[in-house]
Design a protein around this motif. Sequence first.
Motif, short mmCIF file in Angstrom:
data_model
loop_
_atom_site.label_atom_id
_atom_site.label_comp_id
_atom_site.label_asym_id
_atom_site.label_seq_id
_atom_site.Cartn_x
_atom_site.Cartn_y
_atom_site.Cartn_z
N VAL A 1 0.85 -1.20 0.00
CA VAL A 1 0.00 0.00 0.00
C VAL A 1 0.88 1.25 0.00
O VAL A 1 0.51 2.29 -0.54
CB VAL A 1 -0.95 0.03 1.22
N LEU A 2 2.05 1.13 0.59
CA LEU A 2 2.98 2.26 0.67
C LEU A 2 3.59 2.60 -0.70
O LEU A 2 3.74 3.75 -1.06
CB LEU A 2 4.10 1.88 1.65
N HIS A 3 3.94 1.55 -1.46
CA HIS A 3 4.57 1.77 -2.76
C HIS A 3 3.55 1.91 -3.88
O HIS A 3 3.89 2.33 -4.98
CB HIS A 3 5.49 0.59 -3.11
N GLY A 4 2.32 1.47 -3.60
CA GLY A 4 1.30 1.51 -4.65
C GLY A 4 1.57 0.45 -5.71
O GLY A 4 1.33 0.68 -6.90
N GLY A 5 2.07 -0.69 -5.34
CA GLY A 5 2.32 -1.78 -6.29
C GLY A 5 3.09 -2.90 -5.64
O GLY A 5 3.35 -2.87 -4.44
N ARG A 6 3.45 -3.87 -6.47
CA ARG A 6 4.17 -5.06 -5.99
C ARG A 6 5.64 -4.75 -5.73
O ARG A 6 6.31 -4.19 -6.60
CB ARG A 6 4.13 -6.14 -7.07
N VAL A 7 6.15 -5.12 -4.58
CA VAL A 7 7.59 -4.96 -4.30
C VAL A 7 8.13 -6.17 -3.55
O VAL A 7 7.37 -6.92 -2.93
CB VAL A 7 7.90 -3.69 -3.46
N ARG A 8 9.43 -6.31 -3.62
CA ARG A 8 10.14 -7.33 -2.85
C ARG A 8 11.38 -6.64 -2.31
O ARG A 8 12.09 -5.99 -3.06
CB ARG A 8 10.51 -8.52 -3.75
N ILE A 9 11.61 -6.74 -1.02
CA ILE A 9 12.67 -5.93 -0.40
C ILE A 9 13.64 -6.85 0.34
O ILE A 9 13.22 -7.75 1.07
CB ILE A 9 12.04 -4.90 0.56
N GLU A 10 14.93 -6.58 0.16
CA GLU A 10 15.95 -7.45 0.76
C GLU A 10 16.68 -6.72 1.88
O GLU A 10 17.88 -6.46 1.78
CB GLU A 10 16.95 -7.90 -0.32
N HIS A 11 15.96 -6.34 2.93
CA HIS A 11 16.58 -5.64 4.06
C HIS A 11 16.24 -6.36 5.36
O HIS A 11 15.12 -6.85 5.54
CB HIS A 11 16.07 -4.20 4.18
N HIS A 12 17.19 -6.33 6.26
CA HIS A 12 17.05 -7.02 7.56
C HIS A 12 15.82 -6.57 8.34
O HIS A 12 15.00 -7.40 8.76
CB HIS A 12 18.33 -6.74 8.37
N GLU A 13 15.67 -5.27 8.55
CA GLU A 13 14.56 -4.77 9.37
C GLU A 13 13.21 -5.06 8.72
O GLU A 13 12.20 -5.23 9.40
CB GLU A 13 14.69 -3.26 9.63
N VAL A 14 13.19 -5.07 7.40
CA VAL A 14 11.94 -5.37 6.69
C VAL A 14 11.56 -6.83 6.93
O VAL A 14 10.40 -7.15 7.22
CB VAL A 14 12.08 -5.06 5.18
N ALA A 15 12.55 -7.72 6.85
CA ALA A 15 12.28 -9.14 7.10
C ALA A 15 11.73 -9.32 8.52
O ALA A 15 10.77 -10.06 8.74
CB ALA A 15 13.55 -9.96 6.90
#
Length: 409
Positions: A288-302
């Motif tokens: 909802v934040l990006h307004g689309g599909r994302v995949r993120i490779e960050h520690h805090e996000v995981a």
Amino acid sequence: MSDRSVAALIVGGGAAGAACAEALHEGGFDGDVLLIGREPDPPYERPPASKGYLAGAQDRDACLFHDADWYARRSIELAPRTSVMRLDTGARTATLSTKEVIEFGVALVATGANVRRLRVDGAQLEGIHYLRALGNADAIRADALAAEHVVLAGGSYIACEVAATLTALGRRCTMVMLEDAPLSAHFGPTAGGFFGALLREHGVELVCGDGLERVEGDTRARRVVCASGRELAADMVVMGTGVTPDVLLARSAGLELGDTGGVACGADLETSVRGIWAAGDMCEYDSVLHGGRVRIEHHEVARAQGAAVAAAMLGTRRPYSEMPYFWSDLSDWCTAEWVGTTEAPEHEIVRGSVQDGTFSLLHLAGGRLVSALSVGRAEDLAHARRLIAARTDLSGREHELAHGDLDAV
Ligand SMILES: Cc1cc2nc3c(=O)[nH]c(=O)nc-3n(C[C@H](O)[C@H](O)[C@H](O)COP(=O)(O)OP(=O)(O)OC[C@H]3O[C@@H](n4cnc5c(N)ncnc54)[C@H](O)[C@@H]3O)c2cc1C
């Protein structure tokens, strides 16, 4: 037929899996939790593997989220050195490498990512390393203690951090990258110029706009040959050439995959199968934040996604909307922190002084702040988070953003 059943199954003992188990316990989850990970250690943080752990300043136990007893005392069953070989989403069973078949109520699949291997001549030689696990860091450190010249392939944070750590240990490091400057692909040319100058100042040699063509040596790496023909002495090579989401299990289970190669999830991180969620490096979700599909490779996000899945398992389903945060340490030379929703800005505003090494780069698109990188000005990040989340229209306020009090913006 199953051997036994658990209420919640967590596949993958990494940052996301561990955070999910913790949050299930904290939320008072009523039922057995089984956390399965194929590595020998209890879940641990990967970031020290290129920083303090690689430097020898942080021991293995200090990298663990918790020791094995911590899980046992909370009735979280930990199964290290174990893989889930098959997931049957219809029967809701998981077949383990121990041959045990486990029936589950709800599940998190958080299988992380695998390093992207470079297929070049000489790729099989001894002394060529990839870095994902603590065991890889052990091997790099052991080799580095005997090496004089280290070549690092890639211009992203793994190559930069390892170059900085090994340089601080007294090795002679050369980075070869396709980019014009280190970290520029993620943070833009101004940041790239700063990080490039910092690395050079500490003795790291940079070969930019060039690729690693092959590695030469008898049984062991001795030389790197670049696409330009340039030759670099190398007693060892560390490949920082990115990762790909590990969807082996998810694909064979029939979970829908997305365009970035991750497991396709809805806004609440649920996969295409009800009651099975994904989190972390392999989770591609409708943001909802990006307004689309994302995949993120960050520690805090995981970590945050693992906790969000636990909340959903506990009955609170809501769209995952945490602002992504990332940090990187180049030895003790500098710490960079980043928050944001996109890494492709149209316009950049500098606060502070890049030359003095205390600055924030505010990146705008469509008149709104989309991301911010900060070195030595962490206070700017809190304001950046607020402005990004509020989607505040900042058109015409460039001077204020560069020189003003962000509190007032
Ligand atoms: C060296 C290094 C430094 C980093 N530094 C930073 C940093 O400074 N800042 C930052 O924000 N991020 C950093 N990261 C990225 C961050 O560590 C990852 O984004 C994070 O670990 C992702 O967590 P995850 O749980 O999705 O995956 P992982 O931590 O990779 O965990 C997934 C686990 O699942 C296991 N698994 C896979 N398949 C199966 C199966 N079938 N059965 C059982 N287990 C399975 C894997 O073996 C692995 O242990 C770094 C990464 C590395 C490698």
